[in-house]
Every structure is written in C-alpha cells, then in structure tokens.
Design an enzyme around this catalytic site. Structure first.
Site, PDB file in Angstrom:
ATOM      1  N   LYS A  19       9.917   0.687 -11.848  1.00  0.00           N
ATOM      2  CA  LYS A  19       9.057   1.875 -11.751  1.00  0.00           C
ATOM      3  C   LYS A  19       9.891   3.118 -12.026  1.00  0.00           C
ATOM      4  O   LYS A  19      11.089   3.144 -11.730  1.00  0.00           O
ATOM      5  CB  LYS A  19       8.478   1.922 -10.337  1.00  0.00           C
ATOM      6  CG  LYS A  19       7.421   2.996 -10.114  1.00  0.00           C
ATOM      7  CD  LYS A  19       6.863   2.898  -8.698  1.00  0.00           C
ATOM      8  CE  LYS A  19       5.745   3.899  -8.437  1.00  0.00           C
ATOM      9  NZ  LYS A  19       5.201   3.771  -7.078  1.00  0.00           N
ATOM     10  N   SER A  72       0.352   3.754  -7.249  1.00  0.00           N
ATOM     11  CA  SER A  72       1.106   4.464  -8.243  1.00  0.00           C
ATOM     12  C   SER A  72       2.004   3.570  -9.086  1.00  0.00           C
ATOM     13  O   SER A  72       2.476   4.014 -10.123  1.00  0.00           O
ATOM     14  CB  SER A  72       1.962   5.554  -7.584  1.00  0.00           C
ATOM     15  OG  SER A  72       2.908   4.988  -6.702  1.00  0.00           O
ATOM     16  N   SER A 105       0.724   1.585  -3.049  1.00  0.00           N
ATOM     17  CA  SER A 105       1.145   1.724  -4.448  1.00  0.00           C
ATOM     18  C   SER A 105       1.722   0.471  -5.079  1.00  0.00           C
ATOM     19  O   SER A 105       1.818   0.386  -6.302  1.00  0.00           O
ATOM     20  CB  SER A 105       2.145   2.879  -4.571  1.00  0.00           C
ATOM     21  OG  SER A 105       1.467   4.110  -4.465  1.00  0.00           O
TER      22      SER A 105
END
Lengths: 572, 572
Positions: free
Chosen positions: A133, A208, A232
């Site tokens: 990420k 996210s 997330s």
C-alpha cells in the site's frame, strides 16, 4: 504564492511519469470502458506466457515459496510474471502508484544468485514479490499517499516493514493506490485517480487499501500489505474476494511508514497481509513476528509467534469450537448474499463438528460513534494542513461527477463534524478515551458471559459477522463501516475470508423489515441482484485482542469447512 | 451552595473515622515528634509478640508463603502480625488510609479453614496479607485517593487486581496514602495529611506511592501494590530502601482502579509490586500474569509469563551480561551516595563475571519535556474538576507551612503550565504523541547501536542508573523526576533495588562541577551528610519494553552480586 505550481499540473506530471515507468511492451489493448468484469483479461491479453499464467494463478503462497526455494521457479520469473499481470491490472482498474520494474528485477536476480551460490534461501519469504500500500516508504522512492503535496518526497530510508521484508528475502515490487486522507472506504485521490473493482468496474474495490484489493483480485500480486484503522484491510478484502488479517495494535511494525492523523493513538492503524489464500496470511504474519520487530519499532509488542496459541490450546485444541453468528448488529441489516454466506458458514461448521450459536449485539452504535468522534477530534485539521500545502481541495465525496449511481445512501450515518469549530481539546479526547475503555470492558464482559451458552466450558471462541453489510457498491456509496470499526475500537484481532458470490437466483431481494434507522432503510433499498450479480461475498471472523495466531487457525478451520461443503455440494 | 459541607469538616470526620477503626489496644506510646528515625519502634513498643516480630521481620515473601502453605504459620497470625505493625507504622509515619481489621481477619480465617479442610492452598498467594495504594477499589470500601470529594464514595465492586488477588488466596488488608492529584513525588493530601519517611521523618518517603513506601520500610506489610506514571513506584522504593518493578503499559490489570487524569493514554500509569525482597516482586508479577488478566481487563496484553525470557534466553542465558552505567544523565548529577552505589554495583557485577560499560545519555531532557507537557495537556483541568466538587484548594506545593527546609530547590525545573489558558487541543496532543514516537525510535536505535561496544554480540542487556539523583529529601523538595520519567515515556520495564545507606564518612560532599543548569546547581547545594546520613540508596535497572521477566531476572543477578560483595567485604 504565485510561484507555487498548480496542483493539477503536479498531478498530470506524476501520472505521466507513472505511465512512463511501464515497459511499452506491457501495454495491452484494453477492453471497452463499458466492460464491467475484467478478471479474464490477463489470460486473454496474450501478454502472459503459459508458464506466467501458471505462476500467477497459483494462489497458495506456501506453494509459490516452495517452488522458489527449490529453484523450480526463479525469483526473476515469478517477479516478472506478477509484474506483468500487475501492469495489466493497472490498465484495467488503476490500482497502482509507484512502478519500479528494473529495481524489483534486480533484487530478484540478486536473490536467485544467492540461492544458486549458497544453496540457501535468504529467508522465509525468499524470492516472493510483495505489493505494498502507498504508505510503506522505500528508500529512493516517493510516497505520495494520495496527497498532491507529497509528490516529490523521496524517502531516505526504508520503513521498518520494508527492512524486514528485505531480510526475509522478499521482493517489494509495486505500490498500490489509496484515497486522499486514507479515511475513506473507497480509493480515489487527485494524483492517481480512482481505483475500480475488477469484478465490476462500476463498483468500488473498497478502501483505503483498495489498490491492493483490485490488484490481488486480478492476481497481479501473490501477497499484499495494507493497513486498517476502521476497516481499510477488511472492506477491500470483502469487496474483492480476498483473505486478510487485521492484527491488534502494535503486533506488526508500522514504524517509518507514513500515515494520516499521525500521532493519533486512541485507535491505532495497523498493517496486515492481503492474499488469495490463508497460507499467505499466515506466512507473512509469522515471518514478520519471527524477525523480532520490537528491536526496530519501539511500539511493537514483544510477543513471539506462539505455536501454542496457533494450536488453539486456549480453545480446547480446536476440536469442538463454538462460534457465534452476528446476523444483524442492530444498526444495519446485511444484504441477502451476506445472510446466505452466514447460513452457508454455519452449516459448513456444524457439518465439521463445531457449534454455532447466535451472537447478541452489544452497544454497537455507541462503540461506532465513540470511534468516529475520536477520528475527527482535530476537526479535520490534519487533512487541511496536508491539502493546503499544495492547494488541492479536500475531497468531500467519493461519488463520481459523472455516471453516479442514484441512491439515498451518500451521506455518512454518523455525521462527524469536520471544521475548525469542531476541534476538540486534549481533555475532551481523554474523556472519549475513558468512554472507550468503559465500552471495551463492557464488551469483554459480555463476551465472557457467553460461557453459559456455549456448552464447551469456554466463552464463544470467535464471532462470525459480515465485514460490511453489503458486497461492493457503486462508487461513492460506501459511506459507513459499522461491522469493521467495532474491531478497531475494541482492538479485536480478526480476519476476512471469501465465502461465495452473489447469485441472482439464490439472493432474492427481501421485503422491507422494520428499519433500524434511515441508513438501514437506504441500504435495504440499494440491494439489487442486477447490480451485484457475481460480486464476492466475504465474512469476518473476530477473535480477542492479540490473538492473531488463534484467529488465523480458526479461519483456516472455517475455510476448510467451507471448502469441504463446496466439494460435497459439487459432488452431489 | 450553602448546603455544601465545609471540606475541612469532611476531612476531620474522615480522620476521626480512620482513628476509630484502629483497635484501641494497638495504640502505642509514641516517641517524641522530634525523633527522626523510627524504624526500631515496632520492636521496642512491646505491642508485637516475639513470634509476630519473627513473622514481620521475614522479608523473603517466598519463605512467608511456604510457611503459610505448610500451615506452620496461619494466615490469621500472619495478618494480625502485619496489621499490628502497620498500625504502629501509621502512628509513626501516617502512611495509611482505609483500615479494616475485622474484614481482613475474617478473610484470613476463611483461608485457614479452607487449607485445614482441603489440605490445599487457595492459590499462589495463599494467606498473604497485601497492602494496596489508595486506588485499588474494594467492594464496600471508600476510595478517597487524596480528594476530599471522594470521601463517602463506596465501591460497588472490586477492581480487577483485587478480584485476582482474592482468587490467588491473598488477604488485601490495608490501603495506603497518596498525594492529592497523584502527580507528585511526595505524599500529602488534605484528607489524610502527610506521610513521612521512617528513616528520617523530616524527609519525604517519596510518592505518589509514598504510603506504601513508609509502610513497607516499617515492615508493616510483606508486599504492597503501587502505581507509576512518572516514578511513583520507584521514587518511594528508592527513598525507603525497597524493591519494585515498573512493568510496561498494560502488562498488569489496572481496570477498575481509580486514577488521576483518567482517559489520558499517551503515557499510561501502571501498577507494580513493592517489597523488601525480589522474591516478593517476582511472585506477585507471575501470579497476576498467570491469572490471565486479559480475560477481565480488555487493555491487558495477552502475553503469558515467559520462563524462556526469565531464563534470559534473549540475553545469552545470563552468563556474561553487559550492563551500562548511567553516571549522569546530563540534566542533574547524582549526589555522592548515588555515585558510590553505582561504583559498588559496577564492582560487584564485574566480580560476578559481568561487564559494565558507560551509558551515553541520549536526549533525556527532550524526552522529559515531552512527557511533562503531555501530563498537563488539559492545563490541569482534571485536577480542578475534582477539587471544585468539594471546594478544597488545589495543592501547589509540598513544602510544609512550618519547619520547611531552606533550599533554592522548590520549583519544578520544567515549568509546566497549569491553567485554563494552557489547555491544548486534541491536534496538539497528537503532535506531542508523534514527537514521543520519534523519541522512542531514536532511543531504541541508540540502544541497539551499543552492540558495537559490548563485546557480547548483543546490545547492552540493561542500563543501571539512579532512580532519583538524590536520596530522600526534606518535604517539599522532591520536585522533579528526571531519571524515572524516561522509562514511563519510553515504556521501558525497570526495577529499583536497594544498594547501601548514606555514610557520612564515605559520601563526602563534592566540589562544584560545571553545572548543567540551575536545577543541577540547586541539587548540588542541597547535599549534606548531616541531613542524609543513614538514608537508603537505591538504583534503577532499566530493560526493554515488555521485558518484565528478564528485568526481574537481571535484578536478581545484580542483587545477588551485591550481597556476595557485601559478604566478602564483611568477611575481610
């Protein structure tokens, strides 16, 4: 001020640089934009060789590692295969941020050389490409994390996770997209744009860690690392048909990674693995803990990987477990496919000799409101500070300007005030933290009291619940996180695992029930078999704090029970 | 408002009730107020039988427990002996708050009955009287914690620690005094008054666990429980010649205990044992962890007591350890007796085959300032709220109104603003927490880098430092906590152990050095052999976060080395 570059120009340049980082021979002829489902494109694109397809279709991370250790597959070929597929995923779902092919391949070559020369793998993750990420800083690369102002910020060192991944023999090979501020359950920012769901590009992959979600669903990576502060990791895993683990606070090393709301410690963001198999989840978690991360990250718990806990010694050895099913948390009722997934899981577990009772919801809305209020204790000041650096506006909705899906579901249920006037004092924050402690104690006692209902002599071993009340929704409509935030606020270790897919024949819309609230009604109305057909349906398994090993082991039990049930049903 | 009782009347009534709780036959003829040293009074008072003196002079908690388990001593007689001595301590040093003789004896009788009837002890602490700082709520008793407004607040349940102590077979038998607000290194409040040091009643026993300090120094309890947020276990232990452990955040269960600054979680208060022997420290810590406190306190770490860590497997098995001595932290230089104690410890460890190198101080003042600023992030609002409930004034100095010792050392070094104007916002607190993370990482890396200097292949195994730069000081002069706060801010597990006593012949005043700052100069000038003669001198052993087992084991090694050195020196 006139000398400041226009933020839109910065975005355009960064996107251009990103495109330039893609080897031209990896550009595919894209399907029409109107094509929703794009999972089959890699196989059909002609870009991947048969062997590359075989490699990338291998979802069992343990198997990939075995083949890497035995040199049956080289790291260069595994990295190349996944990189090509990741680049295809990028062209279809816009899931990537930093692309650095040559750097990754150089690392892979180095690992191949060492294995050839010494006969020994470098570590437990030898040769494995891992996607990250867009928070996990790598020396020499930018970490944009969805903020225009961060374009051009090159890291002078690796985050602790990346240090450990290198020592474990991994090949960090690509970084993945996030929403501006990180505090959305979708994935859109001004720099890299919007990530879409490869099961249906009209839908969000969640967020996210939505870049990872789309990438892994495309099998563009064997193992990804995301983060989770309110769901997330779990929202994209549920929306994209993946496995994940949300570990407890400070079990895995976050140090050196960038983050939103830095210094906010009431409810800490945590990092965790995302994969197409539970083996990936377990191998990653064990490898990182075995590296004794507490010698590099002062916040990480000094707690070894416990084989005793993995053998479920606190859970009767795992022989006759008692799960509790959370059918409806009393805030929003799950959509029909989620209900069917829970029925399937209950039946599979019972067939495997386990017990399943009902979970009685306990103060869900209070816990949710407490957490949401903590997240905006600064009135959004942190977000504004970052936006003002470049002049980009703070994103206030994830609804696309065009082609938005019509729905009454576009406002968050708990209105959390963002604005200077809403900034709380340190004393107010202490009161919220005090309330949170009381809620955690209350929920723990509630859980302990289930000992009277399980018949095992133990309280419920784990809760099974939706991760989200629905499957992937149209962009802009994933406004809440009722089922996930519970675990962040209470710091329960938990996983997400895939169960089934939305089946228009089986998942018929239900008549209206007595709605808990407006949100519940809007979500009920949103359900449509046309819209969601074929979407993955995942569930969440919730254990206690710092019970990562047990939660992994119990998820393996559930996963195997579901696989056995599927086999029986296919055989019949 | 006219109906509100005068706070002074509330104090007078509570004191009267406290006196009335003392059995009249336990009232002694007190020595003159001018008598400073009162440690010998219990033996001379005639109140304790020979057997009661034998029991209370037994400092090895393991030995007391053996005799209780074998019924050689009954719990009733052990509890009676310590209770009588505690009441003597109360009359000499004013160390107690809640006194409940009959309740404790009833509990002791019950335990004796069970042992007689079943032949089995109830738990690892069977029959042992344990004293508790005035924070550990017990059902049916008040918990005043130094606030007038809390008089009359009767608890409707036990704190988690007390629940576990009961299940372990202990006899909670008395509660001990604290300062108003808990945030002082001394022990004075409007309700119960001032606690004095039995080594010299003109001096403070330290704080905030100062009631326990005086009580244990008087041998009025075999084992006490205090708390520590900036040194509150370690300062009284050092000033009173005791052993203690400050465990890491959330290793032991604080849930249900009352506290100051509730909801403040940046630097958490922790509870720990205080005793006249390391055996007491170890037995308590292991017993509480073995009770799996995480099933009752949601914040407690799920981490079993680790025999592996206690065997020092992360420290080469404990055979050739490398300690680092912190001679001077660069903020305040320790008084001569502390320097001699460090020399003694170094020599003893080297004689025992260990290595001792110098610790290089690292950002001590920055760490201290960060912590102090966090503690008053609310501008003292929490204190004022509690004071305003009764109308009692907020105490602003610990200097007694009469007989104050003259000194320039009466203002805290780091002026921490208290007042509504000084209240910080939640965002500001996040920035402080972010700074603290950076400081923790920096200090951890500093520690790891010592691997190049130890010669053991490991970084320094533990730091040895003063707990306080001086021994017990006159009331009102213990204004700072430089050496202790470091461990709270960095969450290092640490102990305090006694080394020696101030010896006017050996501990001559030193000529002025180049002072680090005004505080350093004032502390230098305070030193006087007349004032401090005979005071205990303790040191601190600092390990890593969540390293309780190793820190206990290493302190045992240091303690044994010192005892062996003492034996050699007495023999020669």
């Amino acid at each position: 001020m006139s000398s400041r570059k226009d933020w839109k120009d910065i975005c355009a340049e960064k996107r251009k640089a990103q495109s330039a980082a893609i080897p031209p021979e990896w550009i595919i002829q894209p399907p029409p934009e109107s094509q929703s489902l794009v999972l089959d494109v890699p196989a059909q694109s002609g870009l991947l060789t048969e062997r590359e397809l075989e490699i990338t279709e291998t979802t069992d991370v343990d198997l990939i590692l075995q083949k890497l250790r035995s040199a049956e597959w080289s790291s260069v070929e595994v990295t190349t295969a996944f990189y090509k597929r990741a680049i295809i995923a990028q062209q279809l779902t816009n899931c990537l941020t930093e692309i650095f092919v040559e750097r990754a391949l150089q690392r892979a070559r180095q690992l191949d050389d060492i294995l050839r020369e010494t006969g020994k793998p470098v570590g437990p993750l030898h040769g494995l490409p891992i996607s990250l990420k867009d928070q996990f800083t790598m020396k020499g690369l930018e970490t944009v994390m969805g903020y225009v102002a961060w374009v051009g910020k090159f890291a002078d060192k690796d985050s602790v996770l990346v240090e450990i991944l290198y020592e474990c023999g991994a090949v960090p090979f690509v970084r993945s997209n996030v929403p501006q501020t990180l505090m959305w359950g979708e994935t859109y920012n001004h720099v890299f744009g919007r990530t879409t769901n490869p099961y249906n590009r009209k839908l969000t992959p969640g967020g996210s860690s939505g870049g990872e979600g789309a990438l892994l669903a495309m099998k563009g990576s064997p193992l990804g690392v995301g983060t989770d502060i309110g769901g997330s990791l779990r929202i994209p895993s549920a929306f994209c048909g993946l496995y994940t683990l949300r570990p407890s606070y400070e079990r895995l090393p976050y140090c050196g990674a960038v983050n939103a709301l830095e210094g906010q410690e009431s409810i800490s963001s945590v990092l965790g693995p995302m994969a197409n198999s539970m083996s990936g989840v377990k191998i990653f978690t064990k490898a990182i803990i075995d590296a004794e991360p507490w010698t590099r990250d002062p916040l990480v718990l000094r707690k070894e990987w416990s084989e005793k806990e993995y053998r479920l010694e606190y859970h009767g050895g795992g022989k006759e477990l008692c799960f509790a099913m959370l059918w409806d948390n009393g805030v929003v009722r799950p959509h029909p496919p989620l209900q069917r997934a829970m029925e399937m899981t209950k039946a599979a577990l019972e067939a495997a000799g386990h017990k399943v009772i009902d979970w009685e919801p306990h103060r869900h809305l209070e816990i949710y409101k407490n957490a949401e209020t903590i997240f905006v204790a600064d009135g959004g000041h942190d977000y504004r500070v970052q936006c003002e650096l470049s002049g980009e506006p703070l994103i206030e909705t994830m609804v696309p300007p065009t082609d938005a899906h019509e729905s009454t579901l576009s406002e968050p249920f708990v209105k959390t005030l963002v604005g200077e006037a809403a900034r709380l004092g340190a004393y107010d924050l202490w009161q919220l933290q005090k309330e949170k402690r009381e809620l955690r104690k209350s929920h723990l006692d509630h859980w302990e009291r289930t000992v009277s209902r399980t018949g095992t002599g133990r309280p419920v071993d784990a809760i099974i619940s939706p991760a989200v009340a629905y499957t992937a929704v149209p962009h802009g409509l994933n406004t809440d996180s009722f089922y996930t935030t519970l675990c962040n606020a209470l710091d329960y270790a938990c996983t997400v695992f895939p169960v089934t897919f939305v089946d228009p024949k089986l998942d018929r819309p239900l008549p209206p029930h007595k709605f808990h609230n407006h949100e519940d009604e809007a979500i009920h109305q949103l359900y449509s078999t046309d819209l969601f057909a074929g979407c993955p349906v995942g569930l969440q398994l919730i254990g206690r704090s710092q019970e990562e090993e047990a939660v992994i082991a119990m998820t393996e039990i559930v996963d195997n029970a579901l696989k056995a049930a599927r086999k029986r049903s296919n055989g019949s």
